[in-house]
Design a protein around this motif. Structure first.
Motif, PDB file in Angstrom:
ATOM      1  N   VAL B 241      22.269  55.795  38.653  1.00 40.51           N
ATOM      2  CA  VAL B 241      21.915  54.619  39.464  1.00 40.51           C
ATOM      3  C   VAL B 241      23.145  53.752  39.705  1.00 40.51           C
ATOM      4  O   VAL B 241      23.317  53.183  40.788  1.00 40.51           O
ATOM      5  CB  VAL B 241      20.772  53.821  38.811  1.00 40.51           C
ATOM      6  CG1 VAL B 241      20.653  52.438  39.410  1.00 40.51           C
ATOM      7  CG2 VAL B 241      19.457  54.559  38.993  1.00 40.51           C
ATOM      8  N   LEU B 243      26.089  54.902  40.006  1.00 46.90           N
ATOM      9  CA  LEU B 243      26.804  55.670  41.035  1.00 46.90           C
ATOM     10  C   LEU B 243      26.243  55.406  42.437  1.00 46.90           C
ATOM     11  O   LEU B 243      26.992  55.050  43.354  1.00 46.90           O
ATOM     12  CB  LEU B 243      26.711  57.159  40.693  1.00 46.90           C
ATOM     13  CG  LEU B 243      27.271  58.157  41.702  1.00 46.90           C
ATOM     14  CD1 LEU B 243      28.778  58.032  41.810  1.00 46.90           C
ATOM     15  CD2 LEU B 243      26.895  59.589  41.320  1.00 46.90           C
ATOM     16  N   VAL B 244      24.939  55.541  42.601  1.00 47.15           N
ATOM     17  CA  VAL B 244      24.383  55.380  43.961  1.00 47.15           C
ATOM     18  C   VAL B 244      24.490  53.937  44.438  1.00 47.15           C
ATOM     19  O   VAL B 244      24.484  53.676  45.638  1.00 47.15           O
ATOM     20  CB  VAL B 244      22.917  55.888  44.112  1.00 47.15           C
ATOM     21  CG1 VAL B 244      22.803  57.345  43.724  1.00 47.15           C
ATOM     22  CG2 VAL B 244      21.919  55.039  43.357  1.00 47.15           C
ATOM     23  N   ASN B 245      24.641  52.996  43.508  1.00 45.78           N
ATOM     24  CA  ASN B 245      24.808  51.595  43.908  1.00 45.78           C
ATOM     25  C   ASN B 245      26.274  51.221  44.168  1.00 45.78           C
ATOM     26  O   ASN B 245      26.611  50.037  44.245  1.00 45.78           O
ATOM     27  CB  ASN B 245      24.177  50.663  42.877  1.00 45.78           C
ATOM     28  CG  ASN B 245      22.679  50.495  43.130  1.00 45.78           C
ATOM     29  OD1 ASN B 245      22.283  49.784  44.054  1.00 45.78           O
ATOM     30  ND2 ASN B 245      21.854  51.190  42.360  1.00 45.78           N
ATOM     31  N   GLY B 246      27.130  52.233  44.273  1.00 50.03           N
ATOM     32  CA  GLY B 246      28.516  51.983  44.681  1.00 50.03           C
ATOM     33  C   GLY B 246      29.366  51.299  43.628  1.00 50.03           C
ATOM     34  O   GLY B 246      30.374  50.679  43.947  1.00 50.03           O
ATOM     35  N   LYS B 247      28.946  51.414  42.350  1.00 41.42           N
ATOM     36  CA  LYS B 247      29.690  50.748  41.288  1.00 41.42           C
ATOM     37  C   LYS B 247      30.442  51.731  40.404  1.00 41.42           C
ATOM     38  O   LYS B 247      30.683  51.473  39.227  1.00 41.42           O
ATOM     39  CB  LYS B 247      28.735  49.898  40.435  1.00 41.42           C
ATOM     40  CG  LYS B 247      28.236  48.689  41.208  1.00 41.42           C
ATOM     41  CD  LYS B 247      27.265  47.871  40.398  1.00 41.42           C
ATOM     42  CE  LYS B 247      26.787  46.664  41.217  1.00 41.42           C
ATOM     43  NZ  LYS B 247      25.632  46.029  40.581  1.00 41.42           N
ATOM     44  N   ASP B 249      33.727  53.844  41.079  1.00 43.96           N
ATOM     45  CA  ASP B 249      34.787  54.257  41.997  1.00 43.96           C
ATOM     46  C   ASP B 249      35.173  55.710  41.785  1.00 43.96           C
ATOM     47  O   ASP B 249      35.404  56.142  40.666  1.00 43.96           O
ATOM     48  CB  ASP B 249      36.025  53.374  41.810  1.00 43.96           C
ATOM     49  CG  ASP B 249      35.761  51.965  42.345  1.00 43.96           C
ATOM     50  OD1 ASP B 249      34.809  51.797  43.135  1.00 43.96           O
ATOM     51  OD2 ASP B 249      36.499  51.047  41.958  1.00 43.96           O
ATOM     52  N   CYS B 251      33.470  58.168  41.668  1.00 50.01           N
ATOM     53  CA  CYS B 251      32.457  58.901  40.869  1.00 50.01           C
ATOM     54  C   CYS B 251      33.011  59.314  39.510  1.00 50.01           C
ATOM     55  O   CYS B 251      32.493  60.253  38.881  1.00 50.01           O
ATOM     56  CB  CYS B 251      31.953  60.150  41.607  1.00 50.01           C
ATOM     57  SG  CYS B 251      31.562  59.909  43.346  1.00 50.01           S
TER      58      CYS B 251
END
Lengths: 264, 264
Positions: B241, B243-247, B249, B251
């Motif tokens: 979650v 990861l999918v929230n762009g937090k 970098d 991956c």
């Protein structure tokens, strides 16, 4: 939460093979399994059969409609294919999909209007990927203008803000999530829809990422999704996230999913 | 995402037993396992030992600090207990927790200020449950006013909007989720924190609901959580979650969790 069941897609090897060999029973089993798993629409796609798409799609549709009471989602970008299969429909279908591409607007929009179908509208830019929230929301606005301008009711429109692989841009899913939130707030009455498979492309443990993204998207307001409802863990997450987001009165849906062995 | 590891809590039977029998090794194994699992703070709680809480908590703290480099989260509502154990701290702790209750403001706030600790602040009303988003956000505002007014830096404050069982109010988790979103937008610099166990109380497949709620809360902006980091599926969801929230970098966090066998 509207579930569009994605398994009958010619890009999957087993489906392509069943289409090639005329294995009607295999296609029908897929339709039955997805119906039983809680689908609301059965997506049908023969896109890899170039030149034979309409013919193959007709064959699929006839097979599927024999075994399910559900309406279908006609998955093709080609207006001539859509037009060819529309007369076969036993129930009002969903057309998957339209975009601002002129050939699709000119070819598909009249069919949506005439047949009063539901339609998925892709937030796809003409000349480049729409990767930012702003670009996705702007495209959603233009699509809504075109579609409602032609007489399509808001309630029949499913805006897909599209999600791109995290492996190429780790901020892309967040842009999609924010776009879902803004679209649902800005255009009340319209729906949002999304597929999941792109988001995890190129990364390990893809199904986990897909589940996490579905949960995040539902939290942002997503009210329909193109998924495999027979994926047990994905379906369980969908039910649980719907519950925590206050969209399951008296927890009745969650509890019945549990009793049916769909949640663990 | 700050992880406060919750396992060393006397309300858990095995922990209470280890405290009663003086099983130092058991407590230390719990501390080591949680450290290795990615905790940032180890929560320590001896709350069920009424009259002996300070003494038991001191024993726990000494045992835990021998085996971990992590700071501790002192989990007690009692100012005298907190005051008694503070001198033992090897690293600046988190105090879990303060609320607007006068005895806690008067007793705990001076300790937070003097020792410059971090602190969890509960959005708890004096006379009734704060179940609506508005009530939670209003309490967060009052807590921030009190705490920053006394000189506590925003960055040291972890606001807990509290979540109540879905089984008694199916809208309660949504109120908490919305409160997280509003607090993170309205009070930039402050943090939000939440425990998970209440939300699923009385429902089946509780861990699934806890995972779904954590994912939804992170999507709304939650930046710390009181969880069991050794729960493999919960930890995997947290990473995905995030990861999918762009937090995450590039991956990089997700991929290293995968390589460490923490994501499947």
């Amino acid at each position: 939460m509207l579930i569009i069941a994605e398994r009958i897609n010619a890009s999957r090897k087993q489906i392509a093979q069943a289409i090639s060999t005329g294995d009607r029973a295999f296609i029908q089993e897929e339709a039955k399994a997805q119906t039983q798993a809680g689908a609301h629409y059965i997506d049908v796609n023969a896109g890899t059969f170039v030149g034979e798409e309409a013919e193959k799609l007709k064959w699929i549709i006839e097979a599927v409609q024999e075994v399910t009471h559900l309406p279908l989602s006609i998955d093709s970008p080609d207006p001539t294919v859509i037009q060819a299969v529309l007369p076969l429909m036993k129930k009002t279908p969903l057309i998957n999909s339209i975009s601002l591409e002129p050939s699709r607007i000119e070819g598909i929009l009249p069919l949506v209007v005439e047949r009063r179908t539901k339609v998925i509208a892709l937030c796809q830019a003409e000349h480049h990927l729409a990767e930012t929230t702003e670009a996705k929301v702007a495209l959603a606005g233009r699509l809504l203008e075109k579609l409602t301008g032609a007489g399509v009711p808001l309630d029949d429109i499913y805006l897909d803000p599209l999600v791109y692989p995290l492996s190429t841009n780790p901020k892309s899913a967040k842009a999609t999530l924010d776009a879902i939130g803004i679209i649902m707030g800005k255009f009340p009455g319209a729906h949002t829809v999304c597929g999941l498979t792109n988001v995890s492309y190129g990364l390990p443990a893809r199904k986990l990422i897909n589940r996490a993204f579905l949960g995040a998207a539902i939290t942002m307001g997503l009210d329909s999704a193109i998924i495999d409802p027979t994926d047990k863990q994905l379906y369980a997450m969908l039910k649980a996230v719907t519950l925590v987001n206050g969209k399951d009165d008296f927890c009745v849906d969650y509890i019945s999913a549990f009793r049916a062995g769909r949640v663990e």
